[in-house]
Design a protein around this motif. Structure first.
Motif, PDB file in Angstrom:
ATOM      1  N   GLY A 259      -9.301  -2.228  -4.270  1.00  0.00           N
ATOM      2  CA  GLY A 259      -9.715  -1.406  -3.141  1.00  0.00           C
ATOM      3  C   GLY A 259      -9.200   0.009  -3.269  1.00  0.00           C
ATOM      4  O   GLY A 259      -9.885   0.975  -2.939  1.00  0.00           O
ATOM      5  N   ALA A 260      -7.980   0.156  -3.770  1.00  0.00           N
ATOM      6  CA  ALA A 260      -7.402   1.489  -3.916  1.00  0.00           C
ATOM      7  C   ALA A 260      -8.158   2.295  -4.954  1.00  0.00           C
ATOM      8  O   ALA A 260      -8.400   3.481  -4.783  1.00  0.00           O
ATOM      9  CB  ALA A 260      -5.920   1.360  -4.305  1.00  0.00           C
ATOM     10  N   VAL A 261      -8.559   1.627  -6.055  1.00  0.00           N
ATOM     11  CA  VAL A 261      -9.297   2.345  -7.090  1.00  0.00           C
ATOM     12  C   VAL A 261     -10.661   2.786  -6.589  1.00  0.00           C
ATOM     13  O   VAL A 261     -11.106   3.908  -6.813  1.00  0.00           O
ATOM     14  CB  VAL A 261      -9.445   1.425  -8.335  1.00  0.00           C
ATOM     15  N   LYS A 262     -11.344   1.861  -5.836  1.00  0.00           N
ATOM     16  CA  LYS A 262     -12.655   2.208  -5.321  1.00  0.00           C
ATOM     17  C   LYS A 262     -12.570   3.341  -4.310  1.00  0.00           C
ATOM     18  O   LYS A 262     -13.440   4.176  -4.176  1.00  0.00           O
ATOM     19  CB  LYS A 262     -13.305   0.975  -4.672  1.00  0.00           C
ATOM     20  N   GLY A 263     -11.479   3.324  -3.523  1.00  0.00           N
ATOM     21  CA  GLY A 263     -11.331   4.376  -2.526  1.00  0.00           C
ATOM     22  C   GLY A 263     -11.139   5.733  -3.182  1.00  0.00           C
ATOM     23  O   GLY A 263     -11.459   6.745  -2.594  1.00  0.00           O
TER      24      GLY A 263
ATOM     25  N   MET B 121      -3.659  13.403   4.016  1.00  0.00           N
ATOM     26  CA  MET B 121      -3.245  14.398   5.003  1.00  0.00           C
ATOM     27  C   MET B 121      -3.227  15.788   4.390  1.00  0.00           C
ATOM     28  O   MET B 121      -3.535  16.782   5.068  1.00  0.00           O
ATOM     29  CB  MET B 121      -1.864  14.024   5.558  1.00  0.00           C
ATOM     30  N   VAL B 122      -2.883  15.876   3.111  1.00  0.00           N
ATOM     31  CA  VAL B 122      -2.938  17.173   2.427  1.00  0.00           C
ATOM     32  C   VAL B 122      -4.370  17.682   2.375  1.00  0.00           C
ATOM     33  O   VAL B 122      -4.630  18.895   2.465  1.00  0.00           O
ATOM     34  CB  VAL B 122      -2.345  17.040   1.004  1.00  0.00           C
ATOM     35  N   ASP B 123      -5.330  16.746   2.256  1.00  0.00           N
ATOM     36  CA  ASP B 123      -6.746  17.124   2.204  1.00  0.00           C
ATOM     37  C   ASP B 123      -7.312  17.471   3.577  1.00  0.00           C
ATOM     38  O   ASP B 123      -8.501  17.784   3.694  1.00  0.00           O
ATOM     39  CB  ASP B 123      -7.570  15.988   1.603  1.00  0.00           C
ATOM     40  N   GLY B 124      -6.503  17.394   4.628  1.00  0.00           N
ATOM     41  CA  GLY B 124      -6.942  17.842   5.940  1.00  0.00           C
ATOM     42  C   GLY B 124      -7.083  16.768   6.995  1.00  0.00           C
ATOM     43  O   GLY B 124      -7.425  17.079   8.144  1.00  0.00           O
TER      44      GLY B 124
ATOM     45  N   LEU C  46      -6.631   5.148   9.176  1.00  0.00           N
ATOM     46  CA  LEU C  46      -7.853   4.379   9.417  1.00  0.00           C
ATOM     47  C   LEU C  46      -8.809   4.428   8.231  1.00  0.00           C
ATOM     48  O   LEU C  46      -9.497   3.443   7.946  1.00  0.00           O
ATOM     49  CB  LEU C  46      -8.557   4.905  10.677  1.00  0.00           C
ATOM     50  N   ARG C  47      -8.863   5.554   7.526  1.00  0.00           N
ATOM     51  CA  ARG C  47      -9.834   5.700   6.437  1.00  0.00           C
ATOM     52  C   ARG C  47      -9.290   5.229   5.092  1.00  0.00           C
ATOM     53  O   ARG C  47     -10.065   4.767   4.237  1.00  0.00           O
ATOM     54  CB  ARG C  47     -10.265   7.164   6.320  1.00  0.00           C
ATOM     55  N   ILE C  48      -7.991   5.312   4.887  1.00  0.00           N
ATOM     56  CA  ILE C  48      -7.427   5.006   3.574  1.00  0.00           C
ATOM     57  C   ILE C  48      -6.666   3.681   3.591  1.00  0.00           C
ATOM     58  O   ILE C  48      -6.967   2.757   2.822  1.00  0.00           O
ATOM     59  CB  ILE C  48      -6.483   6.136   3.106  1.00  0.00           C
ATOM     60  N   THR C  49      -5.696   3.571   4.469  1.00  0.00           N
ATOM     61  CA  THR C  49      -4.796   2.413   4.439  1.00  0.00           C
ATOM     62  C   THR C  49      -5.431   1.164   5.038  1.00  0.00           C
ATOM     63  O   THR C  49      -5.339   0.083   4.462  1.00  0.00           O
ATOM     64  CB  THR C  49      -3.496   2.743   5.196  1.00  0.00           C
ATOM     65  N   PHE C  50      -6.060   1.320   6.183  1.00  0.00           N
ATOM     66  CA  PHE C  50      -6.585   0.150   6.894  1.00  0.00           C
ATOM     67  C   PHE C  50      -7.579  -0.660   6.053  1.00  0.00           C
ATOM     68  O   PHE C  50      -7.496  -1.892   6.029  1.00  0.00           O
ATOM     69  CB  PHE C  50      -7.234   0.588   8.208  1.00  0.00           C
TER      70      PHE C  50
ATOM     71  N   VAL D 284       0.861  -1.195   0.000  1.00  0.00           N
ATOM     72  CA  VAL D 284       0.000   0.000   0.000  1.00  0.00           C
ATOM     73  C   VAL D 284       0.892   1.237   0.000  1.00  0.00           C
ATOM     74  O   VAL D 284       1.614   1.477   0.967  1.00  0.00           O
ATOM     75  CB  VAL D 284      -0.924   0.026   1.235  1.00  0.00           C
ATOM     76  N   PRO D 285       0.876   2.030  -1.073  1.00  0.00           N
ATOM     77  CA  PRO D 285       1.756   3.209  -1.136  1.00  0.00           C
ATOM     78  C   PRO D 285       1.467   4.192  -0.011  1.00  0.00           C
ATOM     79  O   PRO D 285       0.304   4.499   0.281  1.00  0.00           O
ATOM     80  CB  PRO D 285       1.437   3.823  -2.502  1.00  0.00           C
ATOM     81  N   ILE D 286       2.517   4.677   0.598  1.00  0.00           N
ATOM     82  CA  ILE D 286       2.342   5.673   1.657  1.00  0.00           C
ATOM     83  C   ILE D 286       1.863   7.005   1.084  1.00  0.00           C
ATOM     84  O   ILE D 286       1.360   7.867   1.798  1.00  0.00           O
ATOM     85  CB  ILE D 286       3.678   5.854   2.418  1.00  0.00           C
ATOM     86  N   ASP D 287       1.985   7.166  -0.246  1.00  0.00           N
ATOM     87  CA  ASP D 287       1.510   8.393  -0.891  1.00  0.00           C
ATOM     88  C   ASP D 287       0.009   8.583  -0.692  1.00  0.00           C
ATOM     89  O   ASP D 287      -0.484   9.717  -0.672  1.00  0.00           O
ATOM     90  CB  ASP D 287       1.814   8.349  -2.394  1.00  0.00           C
ATOM     91  N   LEU D 288      -0.739   7.478  -0.559  1.00  0.00           N
ATOM     92  CA  LEU D 288      -2.183   7.600  -0.332  1.00  0.00           C
ATOM     93  C   LEU D 288      -2.467   8.306   0.987  1.00  0.00           C
ATOM     94  O   LEU D 288      -3.358   9.162   1.074  1.00  0.00           O
ATOM     95  CB  LEU D 288      -2.827   6.212  -0.346  1.00  0.00           C
ATOM     96  N   GLU D 289      -1.711   7.949   2.016  1.00  0.00           N
ATOM     97  CA  GLU D 289      -1.898   8.596   3.308  1.00  0.00           C
ATOM     98  C   GLU D 289      -1.480  10.060   3.234  1.00  0.00           C
ATOM     99  O   GLU D 289      -2.149  10.938   3.787  1.00  0.00           O
ATOM    100  CB  GLU D 289      -1.071   7.878   4.381  1.00  0.00           C
TER     101      GLU D 289
END
Length: 281
Positions: free
Chosen positions: A277-281, A175-178, A186-190, A166-171
């Motif tokens: 899952g990443a695409v759906k997210g 975080m850039v979005d607030g 919890l919302r993206i990676t988990f 799971v790329p850390i870039d997603l987190e």
């Protein structure tokens, strides 16, 4: 519309897969078939491949044994504790190994490999003395601790690959979005780690549910037996008289049912992918 080209190699691989599947399923079918037949039929020299005229009498005979439900409750409690503790500990360990760089990290990873090489039989005396000193012999908690310790190293290795995938870039983007770091995790990676957590839970469940030798060492009292120990005692009791193989097979089927049920519950997560899952997210 393009037609798929016919390749003899595909046919050969398909036939090989079918052959392996049939070979794998024959023992399972034989167990189910035998569990429905009376002992008189099972003792014939000619095998009965279809349980014509079979019944559930063998299952009724097993369920009449109150010790079955005692062993079932012990196995369920030990397995549940093992799965929860192993997943929680291994998840934190996998995060530490995959996402952080700290002194001794490589030594820790190497230690995980070395622990897997230790023969389980070489630890029996130490495990028995440790459980005895702690007063945990014939206790669900004591056996769950030993199972958790045995399962955690490999489970960390399993989860480590999922966490690293799971790329850390997603987190960082979240975080850039607030979002805070915890919220982003919890919302993206988990959610993306769910297939890995389920796969690890299946591994821990199978190891705890089917384990025999460690339980044989530390669960010596009859009321503390797990299902594998109960099945051994059931077979030995049958051996003192004429072995009722129908009931033995029925008992084996009942022991296998929770494993099948658990797998059916989680198989959807096992087949889902991280990328999807990443695409759906």
């Amino acid at each position: 519309m393009r037609r798929r080209s016919f390749r003899p190699s595909n046919v050969l691989w398909t036939l090989l897969a079918l052959t392996v599947s049939v070979v794998w399923i024959i023992p399972v079918y034989w167990m189910l078939n035998s569990s429905l037949l009376p002992n008189v039929i099972l003792q014939r020299t000619t095998p009965t491949l279809v349980p014509t005229g079979g019944s559930l009498d063998n299952y009724a005979g097993v369920l009449d044994d109150s010790s079955f439900f005692q062993a079932l409750s012990v196995s369920l409690a030990v397995t549940l504790l093992t799965v929860v503790a192993a997943i929680a500990i291994a998840f934190l360990g996998a995060l530490a190994v995959s996402r952080f760089r700290w002194r001794g990290r490589k030594s820790f990873i190497l230690a995980l490999l070395l622990i897997q090489m230790l023969p389980a039989e070489g630890l029996f005396i130490a495990q028995y003395k440790m459980m005895s000193a702690l007063g945990l012999l014939n206790q669900v908690l004591g056996l769950a601790i030993l199972y958790t310790a045995a399962v955690v190293p490999f489970t960390i290795w399993m989860l480590r690959g999922f966490v690293a995938g799971v790329p850390i870039d997603l987190e960082e983007a979240a975080m850039v979005d607030g979002l805070s770091r915890t919220q982003a995790f919890l919302r993206i990676t988990f959610p993306l780690l769910a297939p890995g957590l389920v796969a690890s839970a299946v591994y821990a469940f199978l190891q705890a549910w089917n384990e025999f030798t460690v339980a044989l060492v530390v669960m010596t009292e009859e009321q503390a037996r797990t299902l594998p120990l109960w099945l051994r005692g059931f077979l030995q009791a049958s051996a003192m008289r004429e072995t009722d193989w129908g009931q033995v097979m029925a008992a084996s089927t009942l022991v296998a049912i929770p494993v099948i049920a658990f797998f059916l519950m989680v198989q959807g997560r096992l087949s889902s992918g991280l990328v999807g899952g990443a695409v759906k997210g």
